[in-house]
Scaffold this active site. Structure first.
Site, short mmCIF file in Angstrom:
data_model
loop_
_atom_site.label_atom_id
_atom_site.label_comp_id
_atom_site.label_asym_id
_atom_site.label_seq_id
_atom_site.Cartn_x
_atom_site.Cartn_y
_atom_site.Cartn_z
N GLU A 119 0.82 -1.21 0.00
CA GLU A 119 0.00 0.00 0.00
C GLU A 119 0.86 1.26 0.00
O GLU A 119 1.89 1.32 0.67
CB GLU A 119 -0.91 -0.02 1.24
CG GLU A 119 -1.91 1.11 1.31
CD GLU A 119 -2.85 0.95 2.50
OE1 GLU A 119 -3.18 1.98 3.09
OE2 GLU A 119 -3.23 -0.20 2.83
N GLU A 123 -3.13 11.03 2.57
CA GLU A 123 -4.38 11.31 3.27
C GLU A 123 -4.37 12.72 3.84
O GLU A 123 -3.36 13.18 4.38
CB GLU A 123 -4.60 10.28 4.38
CG GLU A 123 -4.80 8.88 3.80
CD GLU A 123 -5.07 7.83 4.85
OE1 GLU A 123 -6.23 7.38 4.95
OE2 GLU A 123 -4.13 7.46 5.56
N LYS A 202 -7.56 3.78 -5.53
CA LYS A 202 -8.82 4.19 -4.93
C LYS A 202 -8.67 5.58 -4.34
O LYS A 202 -7.61 5.93 -3.81
CB LYS A 202 -9.25 3.22 -3.81
CG LYS A 202 -9.69 1.85 -4.31
CD LYS A 202 -10.45 1.10 -3.22
CE LYS A 202 -11.07 -0.18 -3.77
NZ LYS A 202 -12.03 -0.79 -2.83
N TRP A 206 -14.05 9.86 3.72
CA TRP A 206 -14.70 9.04 4.74
C TRP A 206 -14.57 9.73 6.09
O TRP A 206 -13.86 10.73 6.22
CB TRP A 206 -14.11 7.63 4.78
CG TRP A 206 -12.65 7.55 5.13
CD1 TRP A 206 -11.61 7.99 4.35
CD2 TRP A 206 -12.07 7.01 6.31
NE1 TRP A 206 -10.42 7.74 4.99
CE2 TRP A 206 -10.67 7.14 6.20
CE3 TRP A 206 -12.60 6.42 7.46
CZ2 TRP A 206 -9.78 6.71 7.18
CZ3 TRP A 206 -11.72 5.98 8.46
CH2 TRP A 206 -10.33 6.12 8.31
N THR A 217 -8.56 5.42 16.02
CA THR A 217 -8.89 5.94 14.70
C THR A 217 -9.44 7.36 14.80
O THR A 217 -9.06 8.24 14.03
CB THR A 217 -9.93 5.03 14.01
OG1 THR A 217 -9.44 3.70 13.97
CG2 THR A 217 -10.22 5.50 12.61
#
Length: 376
Positions: A119, A123, A202, A206, A217
């Site tokens: 990955e 972000e 992708k 979110w 998180t």
């Protein structure tokens, strides 16, 4: 009434869409033999979302299109609008021009991820419009989430900025505008953690700050999310993708996850690497943000989740159990255009040089020479 050829083409396109929707499978090549090959891009595409959607990216959630581009809106708990490529690249460059979504707890994300859970991420946290987080993982191993780094990206919610991930066997380079902000090499990556298998793309938005998420998180996303302050929208103007390999499919040759084991069917790995990609960047790798976990291992590790939990889906699988959807395939007889659209394969152009010139001179001349059986 439409001509028959148009009706046939329309029927084929509908069949193609049906194929896109149905041909999903989940298989991690590190743990399972015989996984299906990945559809290869094998070229470069420039997608302009100000002109609307393209069918080489499969959409889910609330995504709208206008003169600004594609808008990904988070309005309530559970929203995670996403576009996913139906193709993979085996090394390459991805450039996305976008505005990040505002809002505490809201995360805008660009992810490159492989079936064996390599990955590469960028972000943007809605609570801070001055930075972007860069991150990487190898083979789904999160260890202690110690690889993320925050890099400068001023006014990323107020203006369109082009972000670039260039990925080769020798380095991963993250850039903001024309400025390189981070470089990763196999030597500087954690042991056996350098991303090196075919990647799907992708991107979307979110809510990392949703109350249903784990405390780690929510803290990482700088939440909690207050939906009454929304909706929160990420806008993507365009995405340009260059595959540095060629062929129609990428297949794992063994269970090592090493790039040298990847087979390019109908082409070659590294068959389309530009000369500019061969120069090693000199920018140092950015400092990591913390040596302690910011997202507890095992949280949000569903079949479609990245190591940072995107797309947002509740899940309880452990990292070793996670699999990744290989995505839709391109039907036989169709191809991806340079604009990122799935179109019928074009018929080969007529080679005029191979046509006998007498055919262009009229029937009398042609039949005269045919009768005497002598051709110029």
């Amino acid at each position: 009434m439409f001509p028959k050829i148009f009706l046939t083409a329309a029927t084929a396109l509908l069949s193609a869409k049906s194929t896109f929707a149905q041909t999903y499978s989940s298989c991690n090549p590190l743990f399972t033999t015989g996984c299906p090959a990945n559809t290869a891009l094998g070229k470069s595409i420039d997608v302009d979302f100000t002109s609307g959607s393209v069918n080489s990216f499969d959409g889910s959630g609330d995504i709208t299109y206008d003169s600004n581009g594609a808008s990904f809106t988070v309005a309530k708990s559970g929203d995670a609008p996403t576009l996913s490529s139906i193709f993979y690249i085996m090394f390459g460059k991805v450039q996305i021009t976008m505005k990040a979504a505002p809002g505490a707890g809201i995360v805008s994300t660009l992810v490159l991820q492989s079936d064996d859970l390599d990955e590469i991420d960028m972000e943007w946290l809605g609570a801070d419009d001055t930075e972007v987080q860069t991150n990487y993982f190898g083979k789904g191993k999160v260890t202690d989430y110690n690889r993320g780094a925050f890099n400068p990206a001023a006014n990323n919610q107020g203006e369109f900025i082009t972000y670039t991930i260039e990925w080769t066997s020798e380095q991963v380079v993250w850039s903001v505008g024309s400025t390189v902000v981070r470089v990763l090499t196999p030597a500087t990556a954690d042991t056996d953690q350098y991303p090196q298998s075919p990647m799907q793309i992708k991107f979307g938005a979110w809510s990392g700050g949703d109350s249903s998420n784990a405390a780690g998180t929510i803290s990482w996303a700088r939440g909690p999310t207050d939906y009454s302050n929304g909706p929160f929208t990420m806008v993507v103007q365009s995405i340009d993708v260059s595959d540095y390999s060629t062929g129609t499919q990428y297949k794992y040759g063994d269970q090592s996850g090493d790039w040298t084991s990847i087979e390019a069917i109908g082409g070659s790995v590294n068959g389309n690497v530009p000369a500019s990609a061969s120069s090693i960047q000199t920018a140092g790798a950015a400092a990591v943000t913390s040596s302690s976990p910011t997202i507890p291992a095992g949280i949000n590790n569903g079949n479609s989740a990245t190591r940072t939990g995107y797309p947002w889906v509740a899940g309880t699988q452990t990292v070793s159990e996670v699999t990744w959807s290989t995505g839709p395939s391109i039907p036989s007889g169709w191809e991806i255009s340079s604009e990122g659209k799935i179109v019928p394969v074009s018929a080969s152009p007529i080679n005029i040089s191979r046509i006998n010139p007498l055919l262009l001179c009229g029937p009398f001349t042609f039949f005269f020479f045919a009768a005497i059986r002598r051709w110029p």
